[in-house]
Scaffold this active site. Structure first.
Site, short mmCIF file in Angstrom:
data_model
loop_
_atom_site.label_atom_id
_atom_site.label_comp_id
_atom_site.label_asym_id
_atom_site.label_seq_id
_atom_site.Cartn_x
_atom_site.Cartn_y
_atom_site.Cartn_z
N ASP A 40 0.81 -1.22 0.00
CA ASP A 40 0.00 0.00 0.00
C ASP A 40 0.84 1.27 0.00
OD1 ASP A 40 -1.86 -2.03 0.54
OD2 ASP A 40 -1.92 -1.56 2.68
N GLU A 235 -11.11 -1.07 -3.35
CA GLU A 235 -10.40 -0.37 -2.28
C GLU A 235 -9.27 0.46 -2.89
OE1 GLU A 235 -9.19 -3.75 -0.03
OE2 GLU A 235 -7.51 -4.25 -1.35
#
Length: 353
Positions: A40, A235
């Site tokens: 991420d 997401e």
């Protein structure tokens, strides 16, 4: 008379190698960009330095902060449905002058400094405002409105931290429009307004941050958050502006599977609407699997772009084993994003002016 010059063997060998065309020394692979399992990644530029803030993703027995946390945090840890998240209790950061050589700053944020956070610290996003650095993060992986956790903010005087809890509570701790409060991205529009774009569970929201980041300013219709969920969104939202257009990007598929990938849309404002155009980042079975959850860097004053993302090494079946990589990103004549080729080679060094 012919004279023969005898050179030492080592010199002869070096001369022979340098004289052979097409025998240049191969460049070392630059992906992943730094060692360890990190996911991420959010990349930013602060004061002519590149920074990456990733999720720490090594759950193989690394030390955690459990010995120094409060009784309340320890009680919260009992609620986790995934014991591996108990090892995900801090964030590291990395800086570079050239996008290739990186310096690590361990534990720039730790749950010891966030009274309500107990585990699953992830997907950081950061911005600089009025001389302070604000680090947005998700914590506790809440599954409903009755659990403690959500999206928080930490603050520091330096991009290297240490960061301390800013609010003493989550900034967002409820499910609005079905969006789990995770995967936040702080976005500054061209007019200076800051927004928070976030959401898991296939829902994406946007909210207008107030001036001191203590809450949100309602939109004209009175709503605090608007849903901007595009088709197939899962997401990891990310937004940037290019040629007065708003590029909305997100991750699709399952984060532990081979279908994890990045798609995008283009809108006229941060609120869209955003109609899905297609995928631009996905796995290559000859390079790596599960490429997704990314960020983007634009070199100031240029139209040169890089995508910073995570992927899993070939053959590694552990969903948490993700590594951070950088590759070039470019656009076609219609300002559409071209599909990104993921590589082992990575990119060449790029200094900031």
């Amino acid at each position: 008379m012919i004279r023969v010059l005898l050179l030492p063997l080592a010199i002869v060998s070096a001369c022979s190698l340098s004289a052979q065309p097409g025998k240049e020394k191969p460049q070392r692979p630059r992906n992943p960009v730094f060692p360890g399992y990190y996911a991420d990644p959010e990349a930013r530029i602060f004061d002519n330095t590149y920074w990456i803030y990733p999720t720490f993703s090594d759950h193989s027995g690394q030390p955690d902060s459990s010995a120094s946390i409060s009784a309340h945090q320890r009680e919260l840890q009992k609620n986790t449905i995934n014991q591996q998240y108990l090892k995900q209790t801090w964030l590291d950061a990395f800086s570079s002058d050239n996008l290739v050589d990186w310096k690590k700053y361990p534990h720039v944020l730790d749950i010891r400094d966030v009274s309500w956070a107990a585990y699953s610290i992830w997907a950081p996003s950061i911005t600089k405002k009025d001389g302070k650095y604000y680090l947005f993060f998700g914590a506790n992986d809440i599954q409903n409105d009755n659990q403690e956790g959500g999206i928080g903010i930490a603050v520091s005087d330096k991009p290297s931290g240490p960061f301390k809890d800013y609010l003493g509570k989550p900034l967002i701790n409820k499910f609005y429009h079905g969006a789990q409060p995770i995967d936040q991205m702080v976005f500054q529009d061209t007019d200076g307004q800051y927004y928070l774009i976030y959401g898991g569970w296939q829902h994406c929201n946007i909210g207008k941050l107030n001036n001191d980041f203590t809450g949100f300013v309602p939109f004209e219709d009175g709503e605090m958050f608007h849903s901007i969920t595009p088709d197939k969104y899962v997401e990891g939202p990310f937004m940037f502006v290019r040629k007065n257009k708003y590029y909305m990007m997100w991750s699709e598929g399952g984060w532990t599977g081979p279908d994890y990938s990045v798609a995008y849309a283009i809108g006229d404002s941060p609120l869209g609407p955003f109609k899905r155009i297609g995928k631009i980042l996905q796995q290559d079975s000859t390079v790596a699997t599960g490429a997704g959850h990314h960020s983007v860097i634009n070199i100031p004053g240029t139209d040169d772009w890089y995508i910073v993302y995570h992927r899993r090494p070939l053959g590694d079946k552990n969903g948490h084993h993700r590594v951070t990589c950088i590759d070039r990103m470019s656009f076609d004549e219609n300002d559409r994003i071209k599909p990104v080729k993921i590589t082992h080679q990575g990119i060449d060094p790029r200094l900031l002016r």
